[in-house]
Design an enzyme around this catalytic site. Structure first.
Site, PDB file in Angstrom:
ATOM      1  N   TYR A  50       0.814  -1.222   0.000  1.00 52.41           N
ATOM      2  CA  TYR A  50       0.000   0.000   0.000  1.00 52.41           C
ATOM      3  C   TYR A  50       0.851   1.278   0.000  1.00 52.41           C
ATOM      4  O   TYR A  50       0.361   2.330   0.412  1.00 52.41           O
ATOM      5  CB  TYR A  50      -0.942   0.003   1.202  1.00 52.41           C
ATOM      6  CG  TYR A  50      -2.181  -0.874   0.999  1.00 52.41           C
ATOM      7  CD1 TYR A  50      -3.156  -0.532   0.058  1.00 52.41           C
ATOM      8  CD2 TYR A  50      -2.385  -2.019   1.748  1.00 52.41           C
ATOM      9  CE1 TYR A  50      -4.288  -1.314  -0.129  1.00 52.41           C
ATOM     10  CE2 TYR A  50      -3.514  -2.812   1.569  1.00 52.41           C
ATOM     11  CZ  TYR A  50      -4.467  -2.451   0.625  1.00 52.41           C
ATOM     12  OH  TYR A  50      -5.591  -3.220   0.442  1.00 52.41           O
ATOM     13  N   PHE A  58      -4.931   7.217   6.889  1.00 58.75           N
ATOM     14  CA  PHE A  58      -5.320   5.855   7.291  1.00 58.75           C
ATOM     15  C   PHE A  58      -4.245   4.806   7.001  1.00 58.75           C
ATOM     16  O   PHE A  58      -4.466   3.619   7.236  1.00 58.75           O
ATOM     17  CB  PHE A  58      -6.644   5.469   6.615  1.00 58.75           C
ATOM     18  CG  PHE A  58      -6.657   5.565   5.110  1.00 58.75           C
ATOM     19  CD1 PHE A  58      -6.102   4.569   4.321  1.00 58.75           C
ATOM     20  CD2 PHE A  58      -7.241   6.658   4.477  1.00 58.75           C
ATOM     21  CE1 PHE A  58      -6.110   4.655   2.938  1.00 58.75           C
ATOM     22  CE2 PHE A  58      -7.255   6.764   3.089  1.00 58.75           C
ATOM     23  CZ  PHE A  58      -6.682   5.747   2.317  1.00 58.75           C
ATOM     24  N   ARG A  86     -13.978  -3.926 -10.564  1.00 60.53           N
ATOM     25  CA  ARG A  86     -14.368  -2.812  -9.695  1.00 60.53           C
ATOM     26  C   ARG A  86     -15.895  -2.657  -9.661  1.00 60.53           C
ATOM     27  O   ARG A  86     -16.469  -2.292  -8.633  1.00 60.53           O
ATOM     28  CB  ARG A  86     -13.652  -1.526 -10.107  1.00 60.53           C
ATOM     29  CG  ARG A  86     -12.163  -1.613  -9.745  1.00 60.53           C
ATOM     30  CD  ARG A  86     -11.353  -0.450 -10.261  1.00 60.53           C
ATOM     31  NE  ARG A  86     -11.559   0.760  -9.491  1.00 60.53           N
ATOM     32  CZ  ARG A  86     -10.961   1.041  -8.335  1.00 60.53           C
ATOM     33  NH1 ARG A  86     -10.153   0.146  -7.784  1.00 60.53           N
ATOM     34  NH2 ARG A  86     -11.158   2.175  -7.709  1.00 60.53           N
ATOM     35  N   THR A  92     -15.623   1.751  -2.643  1.00 62.28           N
ATOM     36  CA  THR A  92     -14.686   1.509  -1.534  1.00 62.28           C
ATOM     37  C   THR A  92     -15.415   1.497  -0.193  1.00 62.28           C
ATOM     38  O   THR A  92     -15.184   0.621   0.646  1.00 62.28           O
ATOM     39  CB  THR A  92     -13.602   2.624  -1.512  1.00 62.28           C
ATOM     40  OG1 THR A  92     -12.970   2.658  -2.791  1.00 62.28           O
ATOM     41  CG2 THR A  92     -12.563   2.365  -0.433  1.00 62.28           C
ATOM     42  N   ARG A 103     -18.794  -5.871  -1.884  1.00 61.41           N
ATOM     43  CA  ARG A 103     -18.622  -5.040  -0.675  1.00 61.41           C
ATOM     44  C   ARG A 103     -19.951  -4.790   0.028  1.00 61.41           C
ATOM     45  O   ARG A 103     -20.008  -4.756   1.261  1.00 61.41           O
ATOM     46  CB  ARG A 103     -17.903  -3.743  -1.038  1.00 61.41           C
ATOM     47  CG  ARG A 103     -16.407  -3.976  -1.241  1.00 61.41           C
ATOM     48  CD  ARG A 103     -15.717  -2.753  -1.748  1.00 61.41           C
ATOM     49  NE  ARG A 103     -14.262  -2.881  -1.748  1.00 61.41           N
ATOM     50  CZ  ARG A 103     -13.467  -2.159  -2.521  1.00 61.41           C
ATOM     51  NH1 ARG A 103     -13.973  -1.258  -3.351  1.00 61.41           N
ATOM     52  NH2 ARG A 103     -12.157  -2.318  -2.459  1.00 61.41           N
ATOM     53  N   ASN A 113     -13.158  -3.568   4.072  1.00 61.76           N
ATOM     54  CA  ASN A 113     -14.152  -3.563   2.999  1.00 61.76           C
ATOM     55  C   ASN A 113     -14.125  -4.837   2.142  1.00 61.76           C
ATOM     56  O   ASN A 113     -14.326  -4.783   0.933  1.00 61.76           O
ATOM     57  CB  ASN A 113     -14.012  -2.287   2.149  1.00 61.76           C
ATOM     58  CG  ASN A 113     -12.656  -2.149   1.503  1.00 61.76           C
ATOM     59  OD1 ASN A 113     -11.753  -2.934   1.778  1.00 61.76           O
ATOM     60  ND2 ASN A 113     -12.505  -1.154   0.656  1.00 61.76           N
TER      61      ASN A 113
END
Ligand code: CMP
Length: 145
Positions: A50, A58, A86, A92, A103, A113
């Site tokens: 990430y 975050f 997606r 998200t 999700r 998520n």
């Protein structure tokens, strides 16, 4: 147009026993699994994965969470894989995700998520290489991709 995306079933979804249901939704939607494994990321590995989010507030929490338990990582193959995946997983934040999306069905909150999906063809290749060596990805005939 690329034909792969990288997904992870995140620790909370894995712990709740949703991995098999999530994978069924993925293959029902026409994705083929080139590679798949269950593993637990170290904090350092989650930070590396990430890295693009390093400046986000975050980042610490996210990498802590992503290294908190087992995940499933998989390379998924389909025409237009990044965009189609997606759509299948939804927004998200699960509060904004459409009915029927992964999700909406399986996420706990914006961080936990349920699943990750690559955001571009370029990142899909980078992320696939993060988890899998060339000799761990297979085509439909059982040969290496
Ligand atoms: P993912 O698709 O894995 O890509 C980046 C992740 O950061 C995202 O899913 C969420 O888990 C997390 N994320 C994005 N925005 C927020 C936020 N506002 N607060 C907490 N976590 C977030």
């Amino acid at each position: 147009m690329g034909n792969i995306t990288l997904t992870m079933v995140k620790p909370t979804a894995y712990k709740k026993g949703y991995a098999a249901n999530i994978l069924a939704k993925i293959t029902d939607a026409g994705f083929r699994i080139q590679a798949m494994k269950t593993l637990r990321l170290s904090k350092a590995q989650a930070e590396k994965f990430y890295e693009v989010h390093i400046e986000r507030p975050f980042y610490g929490e996210l990498t802590e969470f992503m290294s908190s338990g087992p995940i499933v990582a998989a390379v998924l193959e389909k025409n237009n894989a990044v965009e189609d995946y997606r759509k299948l997983i939804g927004a998200t934040n699960p509060k904004d995700a459409e009915e029927g999306t992964i999700r909406k069905l399986y996420a706990s909150n914006i961080q936990e998520n349920a699943v990750h999906g690559s955001d571009s063809d370029e990142n899909a290749e980078i992320e696939a290489s993060f988890f899998f060596a060339k000799n761990e990805r297979f085509n439909n005939e059982g040969g290496l991709v």
